[in-house]
Structures are given as C-alpha cells and as structure tokens.
Design a protein around this motif. Sequence first.
Motif, PDB file in Angstrom:
ATOM      1  N   LYS A   1      98.462 -36.233 148.615  1.00  0.00           N
ATOM      2  CA  LYS A   1      98.987 -37.087 149.692  1.00  0.00           C
ATOM      3  C   LYS A   1     100.081 -38.010 149.167  1.00  0.00           C
ATOM      4  N   MET A   2      99.887 -38.558 147.977  1.00  0.00           N
ATOM      5  CA  MET A   2     100.920 -39.404 147.380  1.00  0.00           C
ATOM      6  C   MET A   2     102.220 -38.626 147.201  1.00  0.00           C
ATOM      7  N   LEU A   3     102.114 -37.381 146.731  1.00  0.00           N
ATOM      8  CA  LEU A   3     103.306 -36.577 146.472  1.00  0.00           C
ATOM      9  C   LEU A   3     104.057 -36.245 147.755  1.00  0.00           C
ATOM     10  N   GLN A   4     103.357 -36.196 148.882  1.00  0.00           N
ATOM     11  CA  GLN A   4     104.034 -35.972 150.161  1.00  0.00           C
ATOM     12  C   GLN A   4     104.894 -37.163 150.575  1.00  0.00           C
ATOM     13  N   ILE A   5     104.555 -38.334 150.073  1.00  0.00           N
ATOM     14  CA  ILE A   5     105.218 -39.563 150.515  1.00  0.00           C
ATOM     15  C   ILE A   5     106.347 -39.986 149.584  1.00  0.00           C
ATOM     16  N   VAL A   6     106.131 -39.913 148.265  1.00  0.00           N
ATOM     17  CA  VAL A   6     107.144 -40.399 147.326  1.00  0.00           C
ATOM     18  C   VAL A   6     108.391 -39.522 147.360  1.00  0.00           C
ATOM     19  N   ASP A   7     109.519 -40.107 146.965  1.00  0.00           N
ATOM     20  CA  ASP A   7     110.797 -39.380 146.853  1.00  0.00           C
ATOM     21  C   ASP A   7     111.248 -38.764 148.176  1.00  0.00           C
ATOM     22  N   GLY A   8     110.899 -39.418 149.268  1.00  0.00           N
ATOM     23  CA  GLY A   8     111.257 -38.932 150.596  1.00  0.00           C
ATOM     24  C   GLY A   8     110.095 -38.188 151.225  1.00  0.00           C
ATOM     25  N   THR A   9     109.637 -38.657 152.374  1.00  0.00           N
ATOM     26  CA  THR A   9     108.487 -38.053 153.035  1.00  0.00           C
ATOM     27  C   THR A   9     108.790 -36.633 153.509  1.00  0.00           C
ATOM     28  N   THR A  10     107.747 -35.945 153.932  1.00  0.00           N
ATOM     29  CA  THR A  10     107.904 -34.597 154.486  1.00  0.00           C
ATOM     30  C   THR A  10     108.919 -34.590 155.624  1.00  0.00           C
ATOM     31  N   GLU A  11     108.867 -35.614 156.450  1.00  0.00           N
ATOM     32  CA  GLU A  11     109.770 -35.681 157.602  1.00  0.00           C
ATOM     33  C   GLU A  11     111.227 -35.826 157.167  1.00  0.00           C
ATOM     34  N   ILE A  12     111.459 -36.593 156.110  1.00  0.00           N
ATOM     35  CA  ILE A  12     112.816 -36.741 155.580  1.00  0.00           C
ATOM     36  C   ILE A  12     113.337 -35.401 155.071  1.00  0.00           C
ATOM     37  N   GLN A  13     112.476 -34.634 154.415  1.00  0.00           N
ATOM     38  CA  GLN A  13     112.904 -33.321 153.908  1.00  0.00           C
ATOM     39  C   GLN A  13     113.316 -32.408 155.063  1.00  0.00           C
ATOM     40  N   LYS A  14     112.577 -32.477 156.165  1.00  0.00           N
ATOM     41  CA  LYS A  14     112.917 -31.656 157.331  1.00  0.00           C
ATOM     42  C   LYS A  14     114.272 -32.061 157.910  1.00  0.00           C
ATOM     43  N   ILE A  15     114.559 -33.353 157.887  1.00  0.00           N
ATOM     44  CA  ILE A  15     115.860 -33.822 158.373  1.00  0.00           C
ATOM     45  C   ILE A  15     116.979 -33.253 157.508  1.00  0.00           C
ATOM     46  N   VAL A  16     116.811 -33.319 156.185  1.00  0.00           N
ATOM     47  CA  VAL A  16     117.830 -32.796 155.263  1.00  0.00           C
ATOM     48  C   VAL A  16     118.029 -31.300 155.482  1.00  0.00           C
ATOM     49  N   ILE A  17     116.933 -30.563 155.594  1.00  0.00           N
ATOM     50  CA  ILE A  17     117.011 -29.109 155.779  1.00  0.00           C
ATOM     51  C   ILE A  17     117.645 -28.775 157.124  1.00  0.00           C
ATOM     52  N   GLY A  18     117.206 -29.473 158.169  1.00  0.00           N
ATOM     53  CA  GLY A  18     117.731 -29.211 159.508  1.00  0.00           C
ATOM     54  C   GLY A  18     119.218 -29.496 159.617  1.00  0.00           C
ATOM     55  N   ARG A  19     119.662 -30.570 159.001  1.00  0.00           N
ATOM     56  CA  ARG A  19     121.090 -30.895 159.030  1.00  0.00           C
ATOM     57  C   ARG A  19     121.908 -29.852 158.288  1.00  0.00           C
ATOM     58  N   ASP A  20     121.353 -29.344 157.197  1.00  0.00           N
ATOM     59  CA  ASP A  20     122.066 -28.320 156.437  1.00  0.00           C
ATOM     60  C   ASP A  20     122.214 -27.039 157.258  1.00  0.00           C
ATOM     61  N   ILE A  21     121.176 -26.681 157.997  1.00  0.00           N
ATOM     62  CA  ILE A  21     121.245 -25.488 158.848  1.00  0.00           C
ATOM     63  C   ILE A  21     122.257 -25.686 159.972  1.00  0.00           C
ATOM     64  N   SER A  22     122.173 -26.821 160.661  1.00  0.00           N
ATOM     65  CA  SER A  22     123.053 -27.060 161.810  1.00  0.00           C
ATOM     66  C   SER A  22     124.511 -27.180 161.390  1.00  0.00           C
ATOM     67  N   ARG A  23     124.744 -27.710 160.190  1.00  0.00           N
ATOM     68  CA  ARG A  23     126.106 -27.897 159.701  1.00  0.00           C
ATOM     69  C   ARG A  23     126.847 -26.565 159.576  1.00  0.00           C
ATOM     70  N   LYS A  24     126.108 -25.505 159.329  1.00  0.00           N
ATOM     71  CA  LYS A  24     126.721 -24.190 159.141  1.00  0.00           C
ATOM     72  C   LYS A  24     127.199 -23.577 160.456  1.00  0.00           C
ATOM     73  N   PHE A  25     126.658 -24.056 161.578  1.00  0.00           N
ATOM     74  CA  PHE A  25     126.952 -23.409 162.851  1.00  0.00           C
ATOM     75  C   PHE A  25     127.649 -24.312 163.863  1.00  0.00           C
ATOM     76  N   LEU A  26     127.538 -25.624 163.684  1.00  0.00           N
ATOM     77  CA  LEU A  26     128.219 -26.525 164.601  1.00  0.00           C
ATOM     78  C   LEU A  26     129.719 -26.529 164.326  1.00  0.00           C
ATOM     79  N   LYS A  27     130.511 -26.661 165.368  1.00  0.00           N
ATOM     80  CA  LYS A  27     131.960 -26.733 165.198  1.00  0.00           C
ATOM     81  C   LYS A  27     132.318 -28.055 164.548  1.00  0.00           C
ATOM     82  N   LYS A  28     133.279 -27.996 163.639  1.00  0.00           N
ATOM     83  CA  LYS A  28     133.719 -29.218 162.964  1.00  0.00           C
ATOM     84  C   LYS A  28     134.577 -30.045 163.911  1.00  0.00           C
TER      85      LYS A  28
END
Length: 381
Positions: A354-381
Amino acid sequence: MSIMLSKEDQALYEKALNYGKNVLYPAGLDLEKSSELTRKMFLDMAKNGFCGLGIPKEMGGKGYNYLKSALIYEGLAYGDGMMSFIMQLHNNISMEIATFYEGISEEIKAIVPGLADGTKTTAFALTESVSGCDPSATSSYAELRDDGYHIFGKKDWIANGKDADYYNVMVKDGKDSKNMIMLLVDKGTQGLKFLENRERLIGNGISCGSLEFDNCIVPRDRLLSNNGFKEALIAIDVARVFTPAIAVGIAQRAIDITAEYLSSRVSFGNPIIKNQGVQWELADLSAKIEAARWLVYRTASVMDSGEPVASIAAKNKYFGTEVAMETTVKCAQLFGSEGFMKDSRISKLLYVAKMLQIVDGTTEIQKIVIGRDISRKFLKK
C-alpha cells in the motif's frame, strides 16, 4: 528492445536475494520496532555492497546502471521490502547529487564518498501538504541575499527527515517566482527544524514528518540546480523505475510464503493448496508478477538507453504496485485469520504494498501521465 540478463546481472540479483533471505527476512518484524536496529541494518547493507549503486566508481560508488540496481532492489525486497525501499531512497538522492547537477561546488562533491558508503544519509524535501503530487504548486521559497539563500516554508512527509545529514530541497526562486531551484541543506543549519515523527502503518524504523524552514540560511555554493522542477521530475522517474522492482520482490515473497503455508495447513483431510480454486488464484497472481518483473527490466533498460522514460516509468509504477497490492491482499485472504494479525509476515507485506502505491506519485497520477501520453499522439496540435 531485447532484454538479456548478463551473468553479472544474475550474480548481483542472487547476491541481493541471498542477503535478503538470510539477513533481512529474519530481522523483518523487529525492524519496525527499532530505529537503532534499522540504522544498524542499513550500515550492514552498505558494508555488503548495496549502497552507492548509481554513483560513479571514481566518486566512491559502484557505478551500476539502472537494470543492475533494479535487480538488486528486487532481491533485497524479497527479504524485506521496507529496508530495500530505505536503501533505494538514499541511493537515488545520493546518485542525483553526484551525477545530475552540473557545476556543483567542490564542497558538495566532497560529501559524495560519505553518501556512497552509507556513513552519511540524505532526505528529499519535495512534497508539501497543500501541493501533494504537483511539484509546480510548491509554496516554499528562497531569497538570495548577500550572505546566501534564505529559505522559508514547510515540507511534509519527509522520509528520514529527522536523521538525515543532508537535505535535497526544492523551493521557489523567490516568493513570487515560478522558477524552482534545488538547494543542499546540512543537518543542524540554523532555521531548520524537524517538527514531528508521525507513526505510519509501516516503515516506523525511520523517521517521517515535516521540515520547517524559518529563515534558514545556506551558502550560495549549496545551490544544486537553477532548474529544480525539471530535476524533480527526473528524480521521480528514477524512483518509478525502482519502486516497482521492490513491489515485485514483496509480491514474490507473498506468493511463496502463502504457498508454503497452504501446503502445510490441512482442511477436510487435504492440504489447502491441493484445491483447484486456490491453485488458480495463485496461478493468476504468479503470471501477473512475472509480467510486472519484466516491465521493470524493460523500464530500467529504457532508462539506461537514454530514451524518454516518463510514460513507460508511469506504466511500470502503476502496474507493478497494483500487482503487489492485489497479490498481498489475496494472499492475506488465503492466510485466513493469520492474515489479519498485525505481527504476521503477510500483513507487513500488505502494508508495504500500500505504501508503494502512494509514494512517488499515486496510482491515479500514473494513470494521468499514461492517459496524457496516449491522447497526445492523436489529438491535433
């Protein structure tokens, strides 16, 4: 990208694994009760070659790459996840001081050998209660005056905050500035105060609490970087390589002690592990652990290659810690009443997960980073 473990890689892993099993694991439950024992164990780990992993050899370190370091943390975590975490936390900050910053003073370079051999320790003062996972929202600041940098503000949830010899501190370059800088602050500097040591579910062998900077003055040559925000993000990516390695180590330990327990516990005339439902549960978890393990190795290899790592590091942190959490929860369930006991091995593994899920950015933060990376590839600049 192919990932092959060399004989040296395998030997380093085996060394860490054997140390974890034979030294860390027997002391595991006692480490929670004593900061003195934790410090003694830390020094023994350093003596056995697990300190200064990423620091160049010419500066007193081991000069290991990210893959070798990840293998070591995984092996150590099989013995005790918390001690592996404490060591990688110290090693990460030490490596950053030794290698990340250009143009640091000779005085700062002189402290690196002590960090490499573990006789001196560090803490990373980044997080604030009001900003959480958003370093750009930092409110602490420093003012440059004739006698040096005057630091004001408060940092929260700082691991090793009470006992560190040096603090790597990120603050704004002026009260109203948006630019961040990194400063190295020595223990005992006037105006620096450790406010409290808060009890946690796990990790009470080291201090963790708030640091207050009340007109804390540090010399100009204690400046590590004028680009603190960028450096903080790099440091977080490094942690997202290694934290999942620790998660894999504790997940594998959870599977192994659960299988051993279920093999010896008899219900309705047969060992519980003979039940197909139990075997399927363990099979699912084992497959996920193996997938998490190789994602760690791939992420470390990408880091070693110098390629951009933010997205895969986020996937690594997200998946590895989720697998560890799922594994320890389900294994605790398979332990029955024993899994609910505070002094049981499986409950300690669950707390670390449980501690490891929270430190260095929570699970939710990781999803934000991953989601933004995916959307960046397809959204128009």
